[in-house]
Design an enzyme around this catalytic site. Structure first.
Site, short mmCIF file in Angstrom:
data_model
loop_
_atom_site.label_atom_id
_atom_site.label_comp_id
_atom_site.label_asym_id
_atom_site.label_seq_id
_atom_site.Cartn_x
_atom_site.Cartn_y
_atom_site.Cartn_z
N HIS A 71 -4.17 6.74 1.50
CA HIS A 71 -4.34 5.39 0.96
C HIS A 71 -5.74 4.91 1.35
O HIS A 71 -6.13 5.00 2.51
CB HIS A 71 -3.27 4.46 1.52
N CYS A 97 0.82 -1.22 0.00
CA CYS A 97 0.00 0.00 0.00
C CYS A 97 0.85 1.27 0.00
O CYS A 97 0.40 2.33 -0.41
CB CYS A 97 -0.93 0.01 1.20
N ASN A 113 -9.95 -1.22 -1.63
CA ASN A 113 -8.52 -1.00 -1.42
C ASN A 113 -7.76 -1.57 -2.62
O ASN A 113 -7.74 -2.79 -2.81
CB ASN A 113 -8.11 -1.70 -0.11
#
Ligand code: UT7
Length: 328
Positions: free
Chosen positions: A255, A112, A285
Site C-alpha cells: 500500500h 487502505c 496515497n
C-alpha cells in the site's frame, strides 16, 4: 476443487496533476519536506468526477482486460473511504453506470486495506459457487474532502485521487492462495474523519465545520510506527501460512502510504527493490485504490507477468491491515 483467480486488472487516474510546488502556493509546506518525509512528488485530483465515476473508468478497463463484458459480472464489491454519498454506497452507483442487470453490489469500508479485504470477500463468493465473475473496485476521491490550508497540511499533502479494479473468476488452480486480515478498533481515532457521523447529535454543526472537523485527521507518527510493525507481521504471516520465503515471491506490492515505510519493511525483510513496484511519487496515497493502481501499472510496464507469485499488503485507518498470496 473450485478456486478463484484474477482474470483482468485496470486503473484510471484523473488527468489533473497537483504537484508539491502547487501545494506550496496554498499552504506553509515545501517540496523538500514532502519528498523527504513521504517520497511523494505529485498526485492526481478530479475536477468534477465522483468516486463512482473513477471506479467506473477502472472497472471497464478491468472487464475488457478479462475478455469479458459488463453483463458478465454478477457481483460488484466496491472498496472506498470516500463514497459519493453517506448512503447509498458507491457499488450501487457503479451497477447503474455499468448498465448491467440487477446484480448485487456491496461496499466495504476498510480504507487502505479495503482492496485486500475485497479480494477475500470476492474469493469466498467464487469458491462457494455463488457467483462466477466478481468485479472488485478500489476508488477514491480524496481531494474534495481535504483541508488544503496550513491547518490540514500533514494530511492534505499525502492523499490523491484514483481508481483500480480487478475481475475475479473461477479456476481449477488456486489464484488467491491465502489472505490474512486484521483490525484493531481501539486506534480508530488515530486516522479518521470524525464528522459527520451518528456518534454525534446532530451529526455535524456549523461550529464543527468552522473548526474543520469534517476533514481527515491523523496522528502521523503513531500511524507510521504501527504501519511499519504490522506490514512486517502480516507479510511474514502470509509467507509462513504458505511455507514460503521472500525468495519464493516474485513481486511484493505495498500500500503506497510513505516511501520511508516501504523502505523500512523492505530492509527488515530483505526484499530487494527489483521485487517491488512503487508509484506513490506520482499518485500519493490513494487508499483503497493504491494496490490495484500499483499492480495494474506493474502489469502494463511488464513487471508483473502471468505465473508470478505475488504478495500485496496494506495497513490503514481502523486500524486495519491485511496481506494476500496470489498466483498471477
Ligand atoms: O494510509 C494509511 C497509512 N498512513 C500512513 O502510513 C502515514 C504514516 N505517517 C506518515 O507518513 C508521517 O507521519 C507523515 C508523513 C504524515 C508526517 O511525517 P513525520 O516525519 O511523522 O512528521 P511529523 O508529523 O512528526 O511533523 C514534523 C514537523 C512538525 O513541525 P514541528 O512540530 O516539528 O515544528 C509538523 O508541523 O513537520 C511539520 N509538518 C509539515 N511541514 C511542512 C507537518 N506537515 C507538514 C507539511 N509541510 N505538509
Amino acid at each position: 476443487m473450485r478456486h478463484s483467480r484474477i482474470l483482468g486488472i485496470g486503473h484510471y487516474v484523473p488527468p489533473t496533476v497537483l504537484t508539491n510546488h502547487d501545494l506550496e502556493t496554498q499552504m506553509d509546506t515545501s517540496d523538500d519536506w514532502i519528498r523527504q518525509r513521504t517520497g511523494i512528488e505529485e498526485r492526481r485530483v478530479v475536477t468534477e468526477e465522483s468516486t463512482s465515476d473513477l471506479g467506473y473508468e477502472a472497472a471497464v478497463r478491468a472487464i475488457a482486460k478479462a475478455g469479458l463484458e459488463p453483463k458478465d459480472i454478477d457481483l460488484i464489491v466496491f472498496a472506498t473511504l470516500s463514497p459519493d454519498f453517506y448512503f447509498p454506497g458507491a457499488g450501487v452507483l457503479l451497477q447503474h453506470k455499468l448498465g448491467v442487470g440487477e446484480i448485487p453490489a456491496l461496499d466495504i469500508r476498510q480504507q487502505c486495506s479495503g482492496f485486500v479485504y475485497g479480494l477475500a470477500v470476492a474469493d469466498q463468493f467464487i469458491r462457494t459457487g455463488a457467483y462466477e465473475h466478481v468485479l472488485l473496485v478500489g476508488a477514491e476521491v480524496q481531494s474534495k474532502g481535504l483541508d488544503y490550508t496550513t491547518r490540514g497540511r500533514d494530511v492534505a499533502v499525502i492523499f490523491g485521487d484514483g481508481a483500480g479494479a480487478v475481475v475475479l473468476g473461477p479456476s481449477d488452480e488456486p489464484g488467491i492462495h491465502s489472505f490474512h486480515l486484521h483490525s484493531q478498533g481501539k486506534y480508530h481515532d488515530m486516522l479518521w474523519m470524525e464528522k459527520p457521523g451518528s456518534a454525534h447529535r446532530p451529526i455535524i454543526t456549523p461550529e464543527d465545520i468552522e473548526e474543520g472537523r469534517q476533514f481527515p485527521k491523523m496522528e502521523g507518527q503513531t500511524v507510521f510506527k504501527h504501519a511499519t510493525r504490522r506490514f512486517g507481521e502480516v507479510i511474514k504471516e502470509a509467507l509462513a501460512a504458505n511455507n514460503l520465503t521472500v525468495d519464493d515471491i516474485d513481486m511484493f506490492f505495498f500500500h503506497q502510504a510513505n516511501l520511508r515505510i516501504i523502505e523500512a519493511i523492505s530492509k527488515a525483510l530483505k526484499i530487494p527493490p527489483t521485487k517491488t513496484y512503487n508509484n506513490l511519487h506520482r499518485y500519493g496515497n490513494t487508499t483503497a485504490a493504491s494496490l490495484p493502481l500499483c499492480m495494474s501499472e506493474a502489469v502494463d510496464a511488464g513487471h508483473l507477468r502471468p505465473g508470478h507469485l505475488i504478495c500485496p499488503a496494506a495497513f490503514g485507518s481502523g486500524f486495519t491491515w491485511a496481506s494476500a498470496i496470489i498466483r498471477w
